[in-house]
Design an enzyme around this catalytic site. Structure first.
Site, PDB file in Angstrom:
ATOM      1  CE  LYS A  43     -37.337   5.338  28.936  1.00  0.00           C
ATOM      2  NZ  LYS A  43     -37.065   5.461  27.527  1.00  0.00           N
ATOM      3  N   GLY A  44     -37.936  -0.468  33.307  1.00  0.00           N
ATOM      4  CA  GLY A  44     -38.631  -1.574  33.363  1.00  0.00           C
ATOM      5  C   GLY A  44     -38.605  -2.465  32.006  1.00  0.00           C
ATOM      6  CB  ILE A  86     -29.602  -2.259  31.967  1.00  0.00           C
ATOM      7  CG1 ILE A  86     -30.207  -1.986  30.538  1.00  0.00           C
ATOM      8  CG2 ILE A  86     -29.763  -3.761  32.347  1.00  0.00           C
ATOM      9  CD1 ILE A  86     -31.696  -1.907  30.486  1.00  0.00           C
ATOM     10  CD  GLU A 109     -45.461  -6.234  30.893  1.00  0.00           C
ATOM     11  OE1 GLU A 109     -46.397  -6.958  30.491  1.00  0.00           O
ATOM     12  OE2 GLU A 109     -45.220  -6.073  32.181  1.00  0.00           O
TER      13      GLU A 109
END
Ligand code: FES
Ligand code: FES
Lengths: 191, 742
Positions: free
Chosen positions: B704-705, B633, B708
């Protein structure tokens, strides 16, 4: 306090380019043009600056600020009184400026998001919104902050539930609500 | 050295946003600007027979009215209108001809001196139509729905259902316990707060600067060049700030076409702002009918999954995503089969909306798993653990990392799941029924090639440039954090340039891939800066870094420092001054390694509490815990906001959001945000976000992102909680009180 004379606020003084004028008039033919409503004069004090304006009476307070005075901090999210993005303070009360014609508030004192920070120092709510990350895209934020200033002045909210209820006219599609409540609580606790 | 990465750094654009200084597409004012107001079709299908502009043109201050009959030339082939993320088919061409393909289609643009005049004159445009019969109801197209064609390219292959695994029909027939259910998610709309808008600044020489609300400035620029036959150097697209988009800004939208048309026709600067109702044809989450069948062994392991879906698309493009395959990915199961059909309707083409496909698919799958748990008389969390999958079974691959077990554990503990009474209707709080439900979420961890330029000044200030966007996701902030750490500079010394098509290449901001891509792009370019600095430092007489290799030095505290011996260092300023260099500039492309030996995903576990008023059926979501496994993060503050936002969207999906169509006229009835309900402050209560530790080496920074994953599974957790509270299983969203009938 500064005074700004802004007759006609710039726009209607403009002339159509010749080529365009001809094409439009050709298509209209001999019919007489339909004129726009007569301009009305309005005097407003916005963030401490006095403005004398000549306006199309259909101009909303929101469009007056955004399109005529280049005060684009106040946002337009619906233009229908549904989202609160256009919230500003008129004589200290929070108002949806998209549902308000400028002519309705001749002589009023208006505060927008641009007028909250005094001499570069952020208003405590502005700082609290940054500290609590009470926004993402920032588009609802000026409305949220102005609404919160109005809310605190109203002295009606005593709990988080009250804040949630009384801030429900300001939609945040990014979903920053829990942080918005935390930011307001922090400032309410201090004042 | 990580001073900033991983910390709760406040947004670097926060000051601009709280003071109103941040400018969005409709806020760039120039002298002589004129205004466009859009006229839209009132029928769903047919042709324009006659369009009468005379009354509109008579209005004083109207400059012109553009229609398909009088517009300037535009490209005449589909290829020109196919933007970077266009689905298969024949894209909609604004004002191209008299055909009407959906209600609300733009058919004219009135351009006038002021927005008031334009809007008034737009109301005077008279249109006669030849009407064809339309179908807008997915339930009427069920039988006519057509199976997906075999994929035409690798992108389509990503969205086509995976191959059948084992023998799902036989396994289902032989299963000890079976569950079958049909689930429905209606059309939903993104409704970002900012109205879609474009301000086109017409420079004297015909060059255009286009301020547009978009998630991809370069996508829009390429599109405009093709549609209008313009050279890339003549069109610059900018979006320094975007007031939310959630997928609705991935494709170029029609307001930018109309604004450019008008600017070119009138040879002056034009602004077009859509109204909120007009935004309802810009794309939407397609409605989805799903049939899920699960077969389990008595011990609570899965033996069969069948997932069939029908999704909505338009008549002119086939929009679909990987709607069904998530089921066979998430749980261990030897036999799995999928079917996906498209229902073509007389509506605009759907588009990506926050976690497209996973959000809808996991509502169905995770509701079905809850129903299976009831049938097995098993705790829903225990069922997930018994079905836990250590491999991606589509391709029989290990995951690069998967800390989902830890999400379940930490989420359950924080929520107090062990105190749940398994009986439905067994928990109460005063007059309210209380329900606890849970669900799992999954999304992809994708990366894209991206180019980043860094210019470092001798005074230790760096400018980072990339044509990506910040749609509220926090790109400005994480880019500054990563650059500060990689260059060893204070955060205040970093300035970020983005949202400008003239900057180095970036993909559209979507799919949760920007954080990983751009951060590693910055790291790659920062390495090149470091190497160049080292080259300069080595030239200094008696340089303490004379014999050192580039991998042996790092940038920290404004200095190049030997990793092995911190006393050997040269300051950035000294190295550059000595070489008489003011500025070092490097531009590098990050090409993510194409690691096909492992699956790359993010995961989540969501626990929700609802309280239901037994008298009138009002549902409140009083508590949500969302535990996320998404690699490293970058910023715990903005990351947490991303997840909070996703949870709020999940609450909206579960309880409020539904686009309603009057099928008789084929028109959306609630095209505004008073009647299309999105969550407001009073709907949102306690939400707790947990990030579990998940080291991952898929990219150098382990990112990772998060865009969504926050929404996926939330609606199912709430629906499952509603079942637990009331004993009523609602399989079609949203769960409005009429569906509860307690
Ligand atoms: S813009 Fe005024 S309430 Fe939405
Ligand atoms: S911050 Fe984006 S709408 Fe509130």
């Amino acid at each position: 306090m500064t005074e700004v004379e802004n007759p006609g606020s710039g726009r209607d003084a403009e002339k159509l380019p010749r080529a365009v004028q001809t094409t439009v008039r050709e298509r209209v033919g001999a019919q007489s043009p339909m004129t726009t409503p007569e301009a009305v004069s309005v005097r407003l004090t916005v963030n401490g600056t006095r403005h004398s304006l000549l306006l199309d009476p259909r101009t909303t307070l929101l469009d007056l600020l955004r399109e005529h005075l280049d005060l684009t901090g106040t946002k337009k999210g619906c233009d229908q009184g549904q989202c609160g993005a256009c919230t500003m303070l008129i004589d200290g009360r929070r108002v949806n400026s998209c549902l308000t014609f400028a002519v309705m508030y001749d002589g009023a004192r208006i505060t927008t998001i641009e007028g909250l920070a005094a001499d570069g120092a952020l208003h405590p709510l502005q700082q609290a919104f940054i500290d609590h990350d009470a926004f993402q895209c920032g588009y609802c934020t000026p409305g949220q902050i102005c609404s919160a200033v109005g809310l605190i002045a109203e002295r009606r909210a005593t709990s988080a539930d009250d804040i949630r209820e009384l801030m429900s006219g300001n939609i945040c599609r990014c979903g920053a609500y829990t942080n918005i409540v935390a930011a307001i609580q922090q400032v309410m606790g201090r004042s | 050295m990580a001073h900033y990465i991983g910390t709760p750094t406040s947004r670097v654009d926060g000051f601009a946003k709280v003071t109103g200084a941040a400018k969005y597409a409709a806020e760039f004012n120039v002298p002589g600007l004129v205004y466009g107001s859009v006229v839209t079709s009132t029928i769903a299908k047919g042709r324009i027979a006659r369009i009468d502009l005379s009354a509109a043109l008579r209005v004083e201050g109207v400059l012109d009215v553009l229609t398909h009959e009088n517009r300037p030339t535009m490209a005449d082939n589909d290829q020109a209108y196919k933007d970077d993320v266009a689905p298969a088919g024949s894209p909609f061409r604004p004002l191209y001809d008299g055909r009407i393909m959906f209600s609300g289609q733009p058919i004219a643009l009135v351009v006038a001196q002021t927005s008031e005049i334009a809007r008034f004159a737009a109301s005077l445009v008279r249109v006669d139509y030849e009407t064809d019969t339309h179908i807008t109801d997915v339930h009427c197209q069920r039988e006519a729905a057509i199976p997906l064609k075999p994929p035409g390219d690798p992108i389509e292959a990503m969205f086509t259902p995976p191959k059948t695994r084992g023998r799902p029909e036989q396994a289902l027939a032989a299963a000890a316990v079976r569950h079958a259910g049909e689930y429905y998610v209606p059309i939903e709309h993104h409704n970002p707060m900012e109205l879609f808008a474009s301000t086109v600044i017409y420079d004297g020489d015909g060059k255009l600067t286009v301020y547009d609300k978009t998630q991809g400035v370069q996508n829009v620029q390429h599109y405009l060049c093709r549609v209008f036959g313009m050279k890339p150097e003549d069109v610059r697209v900018m979006s320094p700030f975007v007031g939310g988009a959630f997928g609705s800004g991935l494709r170029p939208q029609f307001q930018v076409v109309l604004a450019v048309l008008a600017a070119r026709a009138l040879r002056r600067s034009v602004r077009v702002v859509l109204t909120r109702p007009q935004m309802y044809v810009l794309g939407y989450r397609p409605a989805m009918i799903q049939l899920i069948e699960l077969g389990a062994n008595a011990d609570g392991t899965l033996d069969a999954i069948m997932h069939d879906a029908i999704t909505v698309t338009s008549r002119y493009e086939d929009f679909f995503r990987q709607e069904t395959g998530w089921s066979g990915l998430l749980y261990k199961c030897a036999n799995a089969g999928y079917k996906h059909k498209l229902a073509r309707l007389d509506l605009a083409t759907p588009c990506d909306m926050r976690a497209p496909s996973a959000t809808t698919a996991l509502f169905a799958l995770e509701s079905a798993m809850d129903e299976l748990a009831v049938a097995l008389n098993l705790d829903p969390l225990e069922l997930r653990l018994r079905c836990y999958s250590e491999r991606d079974q589509h391709n029989d691959l290990p995951f690069s990392s998967k800390a989902l077990r830890e999400c379940y554990r930490q989420g359950a503990t924080a929520f107090g799941w062990d105190k749940r009474n398994p009986e439905a209707r067994s928990m109460r709080d005063a007059g309210d029924l209380v329900g606890w439900g849970m669900a799992t979420g999954v999304w992809e961890a994708l990366q894209m090639p991206i180019t980043v330029r860094i210019a470092l000044s001798a005074n230790g200030h760096a400018e980072v440039a990339c044509a990506t966007s910040d749609i509220g996701t926090g790109s400005y902030t994480i880019m500054a954090q990563v650059a500060a750490d990689m260059l060893g500079l204070p955060l205040e010394n970093i300035s970020i340039n983005l949202g400008d098509s003239s900057l180095p290449q970036s993909p559209v901001e979507g799919g949760s891939w920007i954080a990983a891509s751009v951060s590693n792009g910055i790291a790659t370019t920062a390495d090149a800066i470091r190497d160049e600095l080292l080259r300069l430092a080595k030239q200094m007489p008696g340089s303490p870094l004379a014999n050192i290799a580039s991998g042996e030095v790092t940038l920290a505290d404004g200095k190049l420092i030997s990793k092995g011996d911190a006393s050997r260092s040269v300051s950035i300023t000294d190295a550059m001054r000595h070489a008489a260099v003011d500025r070092i500039e490097q531009e590098k492309t990050y090409n993510p390694s194409n690691d096909v030996t492992r699956a790359h995903n993010t995961h989540s576990a969501i626990f929700a509490e609802v309280k239901v008023d037994e008298q009138i059926g009002v549902i409140r979501v009083t508590r949500v815990v969302s535990a996320i496994a998404a690699g490293r993060i970058l910023n715990t503050k903005t990351a947490s906001s991303q997840i909070l936002g996703g949870v709020v969207w999940g609450i909206g999906m579960a309880l409020h959001e539904e686009t309603l169509i009057d099928h008789k006229v084929g028109r959306i009835m609630n095209a505004n945000i008073a009647e299309y309900h999105v969550p407001v402050n009073a709907d949102i209560h306690d939400i707790k976000v947990i990030f579990v530790d998940e080291p991952d080496d898929s990219n150098p920074l382990g990112i990772k992102g998060l865009g969504e994953i926050g929404i996926v599974g939330v609606a199912a957790a709430i629906a499952n909680a509603v079942y637990h509270a009331t004993g009523k299983r609602v399989r079609d969203l949203p769960i409005t009180l009429d569906k509860l009938r307690l």
